[in-house]
Enzyme design. Structure first.
Site, mmCIF file in Angstrom:
data_model
loop_
_atom_site.group_PDB
_atom_site.id
_atom_site.type_symbol
_atom_site.label_atom_id
_atom_site.label_comp_id
_atom_site.label_asym_id
_atom_site.label_seq_id
_atom_site.Cartn_x
_atom_site.Cartn_y
_atom_site.Cartn_z
ATOM 1 N N GLU A 178 0.960 -1.022 -0.097
ATOM 2 C CA GLU A 178 -0.146 -0.730 0.191
ATOM 3 C C GLU A 178 1.117 1.842 0.011
ATOM 4 O O GLU A 178 0.506 2.093 -0.294
ATOM 5 C CB GLU A 178 -1.310 0.526 1.321
ATOM 6 C CG GLU A 178 -1.987 -1.015 1.099
ATOM 7 C CD GLU A 178 -3.446 -1.437 -0.113
ATOM 8 O OE1 GLU A 178 -3.121 0.192 -0.536
ATOM 9 O OE2 GLU A 178 -4.333 -1.687 0.253
ATOM 10 N N ARG A 203 0.241 4.236 -3.103
ATOM 11 C CA ARG A 203 -0.799 4.827 -2.551
ATOM 12 C C ARG A 203 0.447 5.970 -2.444
ATOM 13 O O ARG A 203 0.385 6.765 -3.261
ATOM 14 C CB ARG A 203 -1.333 4.571 -1.839
ATOM 15 C CG ARG A 203 -2.190 3.841 -1.820
ATOM 16 C CD ARG A 203 -3.123 3.887 -0.594
ATOM 17 N NE ARG A 203 -3.799 3.011 -0.502
ATOM 18 C CZ ARG A 203 -5.149 2.549 -0.055
ATOM 19 N NH1 ARG A 203 -6.205 3.666 0.446
ATOM 20 N NH2 ARG A 203 -6.243 1.177 -0.101
ATOM 21 N N ASP A 253 -4.686 -10.073 -8.178
ATOM 22 C CA ASP A 253 -4.928 -8.927 -9.864
ATOM 23 C C ASP A 253 -3.644 -8.058 -9.578
ATOM 24 O O ASP A 253 -3.954 -8.808 -11.375
ATOM 25 C CB ASP A 253 -6.597 -8.346 -9.291
ATOM 26 C CG ASP A 253 -6.316 -7.596 -7.243
ATOM 27 O OD1 ASP A 253 -4.797 -7.300 -6.823
ATOM 28 O OD2 ASP A 253 -7.115 -6.546 -6.693
ATOM 29 N N GLU A 288 -12.314 -0.105 -9.713
ATOM 30 C CA GLU A 288 -12.474 -0.917 -10.505
ATOM 31 C C GLU A 288 -12.862 -0.859 -11.448
ATOM 32 O O GLU A 288 -12.676 -1.066 -12.980
ATOM 33 C CB GLU A 288 -12.113 -1.953 -10.006
ATOM 34 C CG GLU A 288 -10.840 -2.655 -9.492
ATOM 35 C CD GLU A 288 -11.063 -2.070 -7.513
ATOM 36 O OE1 GLU A 288 -10.321 -1.674 -7.100
ATOM 37 O OE2 GLU A 288 -12.271 -1.814 -7.416
ATOM 38 N N THR A 292 -1.286 0.590 -10.489
ATOM 39 C CA THR A 292 -2.864 -0.153 -9.716
ATOM 40 C C THR A 292 -3.222 0.819 -9.049
ATOM 41 O O THR A 292 -4.875 0.357 -8.777
ATOM 42 C CB THR A 292 -1.815 -1.310 -8.740
ATOM 43 O OG1 THR A 292 -3.929 -1.827 -9.074
ATOM 44 C CG2 THR A 292 -1.612 -1.020 -7.765
#
Length: 584
Positions: free
Chosen positions: A159, A163, A293, A485, A573
């Protein structure tokens, strides 16, 4: 630098010297420590694949991604998206400024990502994409206050990279590299996280304590180790520090060479759990949703970011997608809906659920179809996206559940896709029927298929979603968590096909968000998408990806094709655009 050699944890490692030429890494040399008798050395495969290096100029060798019919003028509806962003940003600024997340119902905050200001950093690239330069410049001084090394607690390596690091690097590039603080903080974070990669396998741990230099466990997930490459390659490019690219590339090399002895049962389908000390998988379930994913997404995007400089990336992607189509992909008889559940690679059994996180896959498959000339993947992309959109349109709120179940499915087959079960049987039996002269005709209009004329570009009216839902299709987890998504895939499919139907789907979703998620301070997640009421149906949660992804993809869906063109940028992502370049 520690490469992919792996030994028992109590032994010291002799760091291999890395020798680069001016622009090309020539070789990696690895020395192995001596092991006393009775101790077996772990066998972790290595190869000579080295990180690509950027070169000057960019004239892509890859096929064009965007469709020529994408609009050239902004859609007026785009302003409503900007207003929504301003509303949420104002609430964050008033009640949670410099904290990780706003709690939009109680008007307070929480800090699940180190307290470094996840929403602030995650929102920087969207501020620039939307042209909100005053808000962007107002946020910059707050970056000076972040002390990545000083945090004495657990942070997610994954993360933090997608991010914070992705947000800083994207903002640095989108602002024409004129704010050095963005790169300085990106490098500072990179340095704070690098020790998490110093494991026997080279796989970073799931969590890391920057102040103590410790990991609470030796576990991680495939999605986490496979989703650092875009950010680390880009960080190496801007800082000149090759260690980031080397660490990221070592993971790709590990995955390319992982075999049965590491827990792989089907080539290209990587189970979710991983152990960093032994460098092996800890379960057998492969998922293109939660916990899996973005690893598959990054194989393709590594190929695009580096403009095809490394054949390894496209090879890994196509192997995974081919295995996914063979073992995992399902179709709902009599519909255009495709279903992609998790799959137990050891027992060859499928789960019966699909989560909203999987709805990124249509955009990935459509992009791969264009870049790698795989036309069938475009058909699959559209079928999966129809499934995701239907779960929005068939709910009482117009919002998608977090997870749903399909009991009545068939293995995907391009020869029978969209046929009902009776039609599948009849079409097969026709061949053996001596009295039949012509193949049977399709008797039903597939559920979810578009009928009649497409709506005009500025029309928000679409045919109602067909109800009841197909046999066996039901909601499992009824929450809507403001996830991006499906909007990501709508944006991708619109830019790739030029079909305005995807804009209309996106506009419906935005209107539902406005109606059911909006609060005085921002936007809240929803408890139950089947309860069409406001206020009491809201969760006190607004993750930073609302700024980074959900509202950015909506904005881009109604923007001209030259605004963050897919032929010029690739998204990490977390929807942070990174500049595509020529690499060697």
């Amino acid at each position: 630098m520690i490469l992919l050699s792996s030994v028992p944890y109590r032994w010291r490692y002799i760091i291999g010297f890395v020798i680069f030429s001016l622009v090309v890494l020539q070789s990696w040399f690895i020395t192995h420590p001596h092991h006393p008798p009775g101790h077996n050395e772990l066998s972790v495969p290595t190869n000579d694949q080295t990180p690509p290096m950027p070169s000057n100029g960019f004239a892509s060798k890859l096929p064009t991604i965007q469709h020529p019919n994408v609009m050239t003028e902004p859609d007026p509806r785009r302003e409503a998206i900007v207003d929504a962003f301003r509303h949420a940003w104002a609430g964050y600024k008033e009640y949670a400024w410099t904290h990780d997340e706003l709690k939009p119902v109680s008007k307070s905050f929480k800090d699940p990502f180190g307290g470094w200001g996840a929403s602030l950093v995650d929102g920087l690239s969207t501020l620039l994409v939307m042209g909100l330069e005053d808000e962007f410049r107002e946020a910059l001084p707050e970056l000076e206050k972040i002390e990545f090394h000083a945090f004495d607690g657990k942070v997610s390596v994954f993360e933090s990279i997608i991010r914070y690091l992705g947000g800083l690097l994207s903002a640095y590039e989108l602002s024409n590299e004129q704010y050095p603080i963005l790169l300085e903080k990106a490098d500072e974070l990179g340095q704070a996280l690098l020790p998490a990669f110093d494991t026997p396998s080279g796989l970073p741990t799931h969590e890391w304590n920057p102040a103590r230099g410790k990991a609470p466990s030796n576990t991680t997930l495939i999605a986490e180790v496979g989703t650092v490459q875009l950010e680390f390659f880009t960080l190496s490019r801007h800082t000149g520090k090759k260690i980031y690219a080397e660490k990221a590339q070592a993971i790709v090399n590990f995955l390319e060479n992982a075999g049965y002895e590491h827990g792989i049962y089907v080539p290209g389908l990587y189970p979710s759990g991983m152990q960093t000390t032994k460098g092996r998988f800890t379960d057998a379930t492969c998922s293109f949703g939660a916990m899996g994913d973005s690893a598959y997404e990054y194989f393709l995007k590594e190929h695009i970011l580096t403009d095809g400089a490394m054949p390894q990336y496209a090879s890994l992607y196509t192997q995974s997608i081919d295995s996914m189509k063979r073992y995992m992909l399902r179709q709902l008889p009599g519909t255009r809906f495709l279903f992609l559940p998790p799959y137990d690679t050891r027992t060859d059994t499928l789960k019966k659920h699909m989560d909203h996180l999987t709805c990124f896959a249509p955009g990935m498959l459509a992009m791969g179809a264009k870049v790698l000339d795989r036309p069938e993947d475009m058909t699959i992309a559209k079928g999966l996206l129809e499934m995701c959109v239907y779960m929005y349109r068939s709910s009482s709120t117009g919002l998608c559940p977090e997870n749903w179940v399909a009991d009545d499915t068939e293995p995907y087959n391009p020869l029978t896709y969209t046929l009902s079960r009776d039609e599948i049987i009849n079409a097969h039996d026709w061949w053996y029927n001596a009295n039949a002269n012509t193949p049977p005709a399709r008797a039903v209009q597939p559920l979810g298929a578009s009928t009649g004329e497409r709506p005009s570009l500025l029309s928000s009216k679409l045919p109602a979603a067909p109800l009841p839902r197909p046999n066996g299709l039901r909601v499992n987890d009824k929450r809507y968590l403001l996830r991006p998504e499906t909007l990501e895939s709508l944006y991708m499919l619109y830019r790739i096909t030029g079909d305005p139907i995807y804009q209309e789907y996106g506009w419906e979703i935005f209107q539902a968000i406005e109606k059911y998620c909006k609060t005085e301070a921002g936007y809240a997640s929803i408890i139950n998408v089947e309860m069409a009421r406001r206020g009491t149906n809201q969760l006190d949660s607004m993750e930073s990806f609302l700024f980074a992804e959900t509202l950015k993809y909506l904005y881009l869906l109604f923007s001209p094709g030259n605004v963050i063109s897919l032929d010029e940028y690739v998204f990490n992502t977390e929807a942070h655009p990174l500049v595509r370049r020529t690499w060697i």
